[in-house]
Scaffold this active site. Structure first.
Site, PDB file in Angstrom:
ATOM      1  N   SER A   1      -9.571   1.364   3.001  1.00  0.00           N
ATOM      2  CA  SER A   1      -8.749   2.217   2.253  1.00  0.00           C
ATOM      3  C   SER A   1      -7.639   1.035   1.292  1.00  0.00           C
ATOM      4  O   SER A   1      -6.898   1.797   0.458  1.00  0.00           O
ATOM      5  CB  SER A   1      -8.126   3.158   2.916  1.00  0.00           C
ATOM      6  OG  SER A   1      -7.137   2.511   3.987  1.00  0.00           O
TER       7      SER A   1
ATOM      8  N   LYS B   1       1.025  -1.212   0.098  1.00  0.00           N
ATOM      9  CA  LYS B   1      -0.059   0.100   0.016  1.00  0.00           C
ATOM     10  C   LYS B   1       0.905   1.338  -0.054  1.00  0.00           C
ATOM     11  O   LYS B   1       1.876   1.187   0.715  1.00  0.00           O
ATOM     12  CB  LYS B   1      -0.943   0.024   0.980  1.00  0.00           C
ATOM     13  CG  LYS B   1      -1.788   0.991   1.428  1.00  0.00           C
ATOM     14  CD  LYS B   1      -2.841   0.624   2.502  1.00  0.00           C
ATOM     15  CE  LYS B   1      -3.874   2.039   2.856  1.00  0.00           C
ATOM     16  NZ  LYS B   1      -4.872   1.589   3.989  1.00  0.00           N
TER      17      LYS B   1
ATOM     18  N   SER C   1      -9.461  -1.267   7.244  1.00  0.00           N
ATOM     19  CA  SER C   1      -8.910  -1.169   5.612  1.00  0.00           C
ATOM     20  C   SER C   1      -8.460  -2.198   5.087  1.00  0.00           C
ATOM     21  O   SER C   1      -8.047  -2.216   4.037  1.00  0.00           O
ATOM     22  CB  SER C   1      -8.220   0.208   5.589  1.00  0.00           C
ATOM     23  OG  SER C   1      -8.715   1.340   5.340  1.00  0.00           O
TER      24      SER C   1
END
Ligand code: GLN
Length: 476
Positions: A149, A74, A173
């Site tokens: 996310s 990420k 997330s």
């Protein structure tokens, strides 16, 4: 399946594995309906790492448990070989001077970083629509969001670009996008994995997590990245068990709690039915299912959306145009701060900073922030008491719905509500995993298993058992 690489086996060479990953990435990124899962890559560099790895393997040297396996991280996890922008204009082109401990550990285990995955700006969001570099799409249905996310990480695994990815969890997330994309998502106990190099969002909640194609992939990767790190004072020195051994242990004799607050009458009955089918399978394997109650569950969203923005407003103060990334010049220092921050941050991040500053301000601190901390303690205590009363695992749906359409949640509060079943684990600091348990209207449904602090072993026992018991049914 991830495992030690035997030079004599037929698995693809590191060079082929990396080349295949890039080809797959390019195939799903092409065209106007490209999935936009990966933000930054450096193919020559990754290819060089693969060549180096392959040379080691060919020379018969021990390459590490993840030797030659490509992965993505990420974009809020610091890397020195690729940019770390947190999906934000304020950090566009920013390359970190140091890398996250999790990245170093993966490299030492032989894994090859091939890209940084798309995410909501500063990990604030539940759909990856709030990325400054464009929304990501769900590989199973590009008209839908991949969740967030860590949507790029979950999507990259679902689209078969990589077998595993790193994500981050502040309030669901990793688990939520894993559920939306039909893959496995793990949030470890707070303190289990070093956060050195994870860009801070809400420090009392943040934790690096893992997305895997299978439970085994996620368990193996967690083993590699977990454990004490002198660079993160919140990481504990508890020994890291061999999570992969959870597979053999099964769930016989385990007590699984089914909390009624996670199965409200408003929940889609088909979703409840898929959860109950999963529980039946665990029962057939010798587990006992017990109805339980976690009465403060409905307070988790308001509490989370006070505490997380409060901490974010403080953590994000460092992005001022002086130290990192974007600088928009103005008539003086103050003006430069204002211009940099108002140009650099998107609307959701701005909303969180405003909210956070408000709940921490004199006169409102007691009414909002302190109250939220008290209720957080209550939520944590309910989990503690449940586990102390002999419940080994808690089973819930990961999300109240399947992946929603792009643009469906334009009201921020609607978006926040999609985290209702996941934020509780972050508030309590306990570990959780989402595993695929079936499909609804063709879209993946995730089942969530929560365990007591540092009992990832119990969590993986449940996850392995469920994956095995459901087999192909988990994906249809
Ligand atoms: N969706 C939650 C939020 O917007 C959780 C984010 C996260 O876990 N990073 O804050």
């Amino acid at each position: 399946m991830i495992g030690p690489r035997d030079p004599r086996d037929a698995s693809p060479s590191a060079i082929d594995a990396v080349a295949d990953a890039f080809e797959r990435m390019e195939a799903v990124s092409a065209g106007s309906d490209g999935l936009n899962l990966i933000l930054w890559t450096d193919r020559p560099r990754a290819a060089e790492a693969a060549r180096l790895c392959q040379r080691n393997v060919d020379a018969g040297r021990e390459g590490g448990i993840l030797a030659g396996i490509p992965y993505v991280a990420k974009d809020n996890i610091a890397t020195t070989e690729l940019p770390t922008t947190c999906g934000s204009r304020v950090l566009e082109h920013y390359v970190s001077a140091f890398e996250a401990t999790a990245i170093t550990r993966l490299r030492n285990a032989g894994a090859i970083l091939i890209g940084k995955s798309n995410c909501d700006e500063f990990a604030m969001g539940s759909s990856t629509e709030y990325s400054a570099f464009g929304p990501a799409r769900n590989p199973l249905d590009p008209s839908r969001v991949p969740g967030g996310s860590s949507g790029g990480s979950a999507g990259a695994v679902a689209a078969d670009i990589v077998r595993f990815a790193l994500g981050s969890e502040t309030g669901g997330s990793v688990r939520q996008p894993a559920a939306f994309c039909g893959v496995v998502g793990v949030k470890p106990t707070y303190g289990r994995v070093s956060r050195s190099g994870l860009v801070a969002f809400a420090s009392s909640l943040d934790q690096i997590g893992v997305v895997g194609k299978t439970v085994h992939d996620a368990a193996t990767v967690l083993e590699v990245i977990a454990g004490h790190d002198p660079l993160d004072a919140t990481s504990t020195d508890d020994p890291v068990p061999r999570y992969r051994d959870a597979d053999e242990r099964g769930v016989k004799g385990m007590v699984i709690g089914r909390p009624k607050e996670y199965f409200p009458s408003t929940l889609d009955p088909q979703l409840t039915a898929l959860c109950d089918r999963a529980l039946d399978r665990m029962r057939a394997l010798g587990a006992t299912v017990r109805d339980i109650s976690l009465p403060s569950t409905d307070l988790a969203i308001p509490v989370y959306y006070i505490i997380a923005p409060a901490e974010a407003s403080s953590n994000l103060a460092r992005f001022d145009g002086v130290r990192y990334g974007l600088r928009v010049r103005g008539s003086g220092l103050r003006d430069m701060y204002d211009r940099t921050r108002s140009t650099g941050f998107g609307p959701e991040v701005t909303r969180r900073i405003l909210l956070g500053t408000y709940v921490l301000s004199a006169g409102y601190y007691d009414a909002y922030y302190r109250k939220a901390q008290e209720v957080r303690a209550l939520i944590a205590e309910e989990f503690r008491r449940t586990f102390a009363a002999g419940v080994d695992l808690i089973f819930t749906p990961t999300t109240p719905t399947v992946a929603f359409a792009h643009g469906a949640k334009s009201d921020p509060y609607e978006m926040y509500l999609s985290d209702i079943f996941t934020v509780t684990a972050n508030l309590a600091g306990i570990p959780g995993v989402s595993v695929p348990i079936g499909r609804l209207d063709g879209l993946p449904v995730g089942g969530q298993l929560l365990a007591a602090h540092f009992d990832e072993m119990a969590m993986f026992r449940g996850a392995y058992a469920l994956e095995r018991a459901l087999g192909a049914e988990a994906h249809r």
